[in-house]
Design a protein around this motif. Structure first.
Motif, short mmCIF file in Angstrom:
data_model
loop_
_atom_site.label_atom_id
_atom_site.label_comp_id
_atom_site.label_asym_id
_atom_site.label_seq_id
_atom_site.Cartn_x
_atom_site.Cartn_y
_atom_site.Cartn_z
N ASN D 2 0.69 -1.06 0.05
CA ASN D 2 0.03 0.10 -0.03
C ASN D 2 0.79 1.33 -0.03
O ASN D 2 1.90 1.36 0.64
N VAL D 34 -4.02 3.97 -0.97
CA VAL D 34 -4.94 4.22 -0.13
C VAL D 34 -4.80 5.79 -0.06
O VAL D 34 -3.70 6.52 0.15
N ARG D 55 -5.77 -0.79 -7.98
CA ARG D 55 -6.48 -0.88 -7.04
C ARG D 55 -6.55 0.51 -6.12
O ARG D 55 -5.61 0.98 -5.65
N VAL D 57 -8.17 2.50 -2.50
CA VAL D 57 -8.76 2.37 -1.21
C VAL D 57 -9.06 3.78 -0.72
O VAL D 57 -8.12 4.67 -0.79
N ILE D 59 -10.35 5.69 2.78
CA ILE D 59 -10.86 5.59 4.06
C ILE D 59 -11.34 6.74 4.45
O ILE D 59 -10.94 8.06 4.55
N GLU D 73 -12.24 2.14 -5.39
CA GLU D 73 -12.85 1.04 -5.43
C GLU D 73 -13.46 0.52 -4.14
O GLU D 73 -14.40 -0.10 -4.12
N VAL D 74 -12.53 0.64 -3.33
CA VAL D 74 -12.81 -0.10 -1.99
C VAL D 74 -13.04 1.19 -0.93
O VAL D 74 -12.21 1.92 -0.63
N LYS D 75 -14.22 1.41 -0.55
CA LYS D 75 -14.69 2.37 0.03
C LYS D 75 -15.01 2.03 1.61
O LYS D 75 -15.67 1.32 1.55
N LEU D 76 -14.41 2.80 2.60
CA LEU D 76 -14.54 2.34 3.91
C LEU D 76 -14.74 3.66 4.69
O LEU D 76 -13.97 4.34 5.19
N PRO D 77 -16.11 3.56 5.07
CA PRO D 77 -16.58 4.43 5.84
C PRO D 77 -15.98 4.48 7.35
O PRO D 77 -15.93 3.09 7.66
N PHE D 87 -5.38 6.99 10.28
CA PHE D 87 -5.60 5.34 9.77
C PHE D 87 -5.23 5.35 8.21
O PHE D 87 -4.64 4.30 7.71
N SER D 91 -2.11 2.68 7.29
CA SER D 91 -2.37 1.59 6.34
C SER D 91 -1.22 1.32 5.65
O SER D 91 -1.14 0.28 4.90
#
Lengths: 148, 148, 148, 148
Positions: D2, D34, D55, D57, D59, D73-77, D87, D91
């Motif tokens: 990452n 990220v 990829r 991400v 946060i 693509e990867v959504k992290l609430p 964070f 990460s």
């Protein structure tokens, strides 16, 4: 869509199989598996998802990735220990619990306190958890809920 | 020494009285009450502690202090919502649960997952919680544990 | 009212004296000192505050209290390491920075990003920080700001 | 691996182009981007990465995904606001800063306090940041560092 799969880092062979099957199904739906990234149920669901080409995310308690299971694609170290449980729950629209110990219970309860639906397979018998017998039922329930 | 007192923001009059009595006893021991800083059980324990000159700390979900109960001496806003539950538990050597809903259950489970002893008065019936009938019994149990 | 005092765990004798004097003044105003609970500037401000009967809070990076300085009254372990910096800032209405290294800079920047005023004494020269020459000036500035 | 890319949610067209190019290069290395998942530099780096099949991400500060940029693509609430900055940094093995305001500065400083290397392109001039003129140089520097 993210689905959090929670469960213990140590689990029975039966729970492992259930979680692996769940991972396969989640991948087939195109849903992202978010979990704590460790062994046991977390490993199994990542394994199943990865075998079907699905996306897997592990929110790790440690500061580095060395403790992640082999099937986590996106590894996110946090360095906050089990306090990372709240972020596993926060990251997902739906939560599925399989088996599990106190850590899993904390995630179930936190999810319910945040108003999220929790589906449970052979897990803690807490009022509010929607118990389903199989991974297939969990998927069907989420599909039904998503339609409303 | 900090003792975390956890319980719902809405509670019965009976639970309120129990929590208030517990606050008095904790203050008399010279122990600091740490809680979530809101109403219900949290308010009651702070009220009791403050009446006996004890120290009360509220770790608040909001970004400001406006939602704190009137008996919190040290108000600590966090702005992370109920995720602050993990910090209530982390801040204390001992945890006492009174009554409570899902938020309380998440704290009980998180405390147990971190290896902390949880004393419970009329709260969730979770394996591992040491149920005690009265606040006096909770104090006695902590005293006994602290000696070992 | 909480005032966060931020600064390095290692500091010059001069910075230590400044922080100690600041602690005295904050205590005389009846304001609570919130800090990271460690050595250096954090120790000095707690020492000064405690000598004048003030209240001191330490939000600790570790999971236990063993690393707290001797002048922290309310010790709050977090177990999240330096990520606890954000909670030091979140807990206070006003922020005063003295000296400091990268941790202090992260707190200054986080405070400014949250819209909080940061007063600085011999600290990082970042646009937005209101530099004041002495602890007395920092107190006066906060008093003036609080009146508006 | 990452790589955290940090920078403001509002940025110049030039910074946007630089971030987009960086995203392309990170994707070509097979590294995961990220970021904080919002607009400006975060959007640009995700856009570039996604165009090359990489990829991404995000946060997110909010409790849901509605504020994410279109290329995450990867959504992290998380629901913890800008406290999520810590964070983002935690990460990733490497951190690259482009432009940015106070939030970015808090991430730079937090990364340095955690002992991580920060590469900077037209960003805050903080001692410890390794300034590089172009995205290509940032990639080369990380490659060189990873080999040691």
């Amino acid at each position: 869509m993210n689905v959090a799969v929670i469960g213990g880092s140590q689990c029975s062979q039966k729970a492992y199989s259930v979680a692996e099957r769940l991972g396969e199904l989640l991948a087939q739906e195109g849903w992202t598996v978010v979990c704590g990234g460790k062994s046991g149920v977390m490993e199994a669901v990542c394994k199943g998802a990865q075998e079907k080409g699905g996306r897997t995310v592990g929110i790790l308690p440690e500061k580095d990735c060395s403790g992640a299971n082999a099937f986590v694609e996106v590894k996110l170290p946090t360095g906050i220990g089990y306090a990372r449980n709240v972020f596993v729950v926060r990251s997902a629209e739906h939560v599925i619990a399989i088996d599990g110990e106190y850590g899993t219970l904390s995630e179930i309860a936190f999810a319910l306190s945040e108003g999220k639906t929790v589906y449970g397979i052979d897990t803690w018998d807490i009022e509010g958890v929607i118990h389903v017998p199989t991974p297939e039922d969990a998927i069907a329930a989420i599909q039904a809920q998503s339609k409303t």
